[in-house]
Write an enzyme that holds these catalytic residues in place. Structure first.
Site, short mmCIF file in Angstrom:
data_model
loop_
_atom_site.label_atom_id
_atom_site.label_comp_id
_atom_site.label_asym_id
_atom_site.label_seq_id
_atom_site.Cartn_x
_atom_site.Cartn_y
_atom_site.Cartn_z
CG ASP A 1 26.28 28.47 -30.86
OD1 ASP A 1 25.18 28.98 -30.57
OD2 ASP A 1 26.39 27.43 -31.53
CB THR B 1 28.66 28.27 -35.76
OG1 THR B 1 27.85 27.42 -36.58
CG2 THR B 1 28.92 27.59 -34.43
CD GLU C 1 60.39 3.11 -38.05
OE1 GLU C 1 60.06 2.97 -39.23
OE2 GLU C 1 60.18 4.17 -37.40
N GLY D 1 27.20 25.28 -38.54
CA GLY D 1 25.76 25.21 -38.69
C GLY D 1 25.35 24.50 -39.96
#
Length: 374
Positions: A209, A205, A55, A301
């Site tokens: 990875d 994970t 606003e 995972g």
């Protein structure tokens, strides 16, 4: 009853609010249109926490406060969220609208923040300004699904992202998962990361990875907080997720030697044991809510995904399905207990379905209403 022009201007305000999709956290995404005699005279949106609310931004976009008073006087302000009435990092928007002399304020929805919760509209009404709310409320609530979740439940909206083959496999048996989906789907996944306040993954994970857990290839000025659930503090000090700091490492043990090494690498450690040697995920969600996390993007995972699902902490699934088959020996989506009856299946409600490159993107929500009836 709202007119066609009301809908038109509120739709514009919602489009303005979307400009803050990646930047406003922990604040909501809000847009504002000021219109007079059927024409827009000014518009604004909230860019980031600590800066002008929508606003005030709309009023400031007029040449000066004096001009704002002249142009906004007697106008209608369309705001996607009820104007605030409390002092935060910035003054309340209610006062700015009153001072500008607007005659009417239309809010898409009331603010779920208990500090506001109708008080903003009440203050405007007390000042003689006509107020209405509920115009395109569903769209406004959807835009701020995480903020609404945090205000109403004290925890973030949890979106679990998965990339899988059409037979529901996320990786080969040996853990190889790069890449099941195509580059367009992976890029789209980064856009979902960018809108989140934090990205959560599990130690499994991270070990397999070595992800960075950041936003890449998407224009954004803010990187989400990185969070790794690592019950036994097994995170390697050379893991890429530690690069650049901004990592919250959540464990179930307080190992002083390991913890100190990881702190020196820039990690913040949080110990939340559940009594069984695992991290208390429900407590983690409440802690993230206290830290102002609105949307939590989960990329982990099958173990982490399954644990979150079993705990009832997942709100939405973001599935990228590749047009390929991997076979029964490959890894599935969730570590899920065997069902004795189909009555126990988890029901979902698909809210969006589209192609992204050559892959199918499915947005599906946990249908708790259906689950409660069964």
């Amino acid at each position: 009853m709202f007119s066609a022009i009301d809908h038109l201007f509120m739709a514009r305000a919602l489009r303005l609010a979307q400009r803050g999709l990646f930047t406003t956290t922990p604040n909501p995404r809000v847009g504002c249109v000021i219109a007079r005699d059927g024409k827009i005279v000014s518009e604004g949106w909230h860019r980031r926490a600590g800066e002008a609310h929508a606003e005030v931004d709309a009023l400031n976009s007029l040449n000066s406060l004096e001009a704002a008073g002249d142009t906004a006087r007697g106008a209608t302000a369309y705001v996607t969220l009820e104007p605030c009435s409390h002092h935060g990092r910035t003054p309340p928007c209610v006062g700015a609208l009153i001072d500008a002399g607007v005659a009417r304020v239309v809010a898409a929805m009331q603010d779920p923040n208990p500090q506001v919760a109708g008080r903003g509209l009440a203050a405007l009404t007390a000042a003689g300004i006509a107020t209405e709310s509920g115009l395109m409320e569903a769209e406004a609530s959807e835009l701020n699904v995480g903020f609404v979740s945090r205000m109403a439940r004290g925890r973030p909206w949890v979106r679990l992202k998965l990339a899988a083959s059409l037979d529901g496999k996320t990786a080969l048996k040996n853990g190889v998962s790069q890449w099941i989906t195509g580059p367009e789907a992976r890029q789209d996944g980064h856009r979902w990361r960018a809108r989140a306040c934090a990205i959560l993954s599990g130690i499994g994970t991270v070990r397999e990875d070595d992800p960075q857990l950041n936003v890449r290839g998407v224009a954004t000025e803010r990187q989400p907080l990185k969070i790794v659930v690592d019950a036994r503090l097994e995170l390697p000090p050379e893991a890429r997720v530690l690069a650049g700091g901004h990592l919250l490492l959540v464990s179930a043990v307080a190992d002083g030697a390991k913890a100190e090494v990881l702190r020196q690498r820039g990690a913040e450690l949080l110990t939340l044991p559940d009594g069984t040697g695992r991290v208390d995920l429900a407590a983690l969600m409440m802690e993230l809510g206290r830290r102002g996390i609105n949307e939590l993007h989960v990329e982990g995972g099958r173990r982490l995904g399954g644990a979150l699902m079993r705990a009832g902490l997942v709100d939405e699934l973001l599935l990228f399905l590749a047009p390929c088959l991997i076979g029964d020996a490959a890894r599935g989506m969730f570590d899920w207990p065997e069902l004795g009856s189909l009555d126990g299946k988890q029901r979902l409600s698909i809210s969006d379905l589209r192609l992204v490159g050559g892959d199918l993107r499915v947005l599906a929500r946990i249908d708790r209403a259906i689950a409660a009836r069964n």
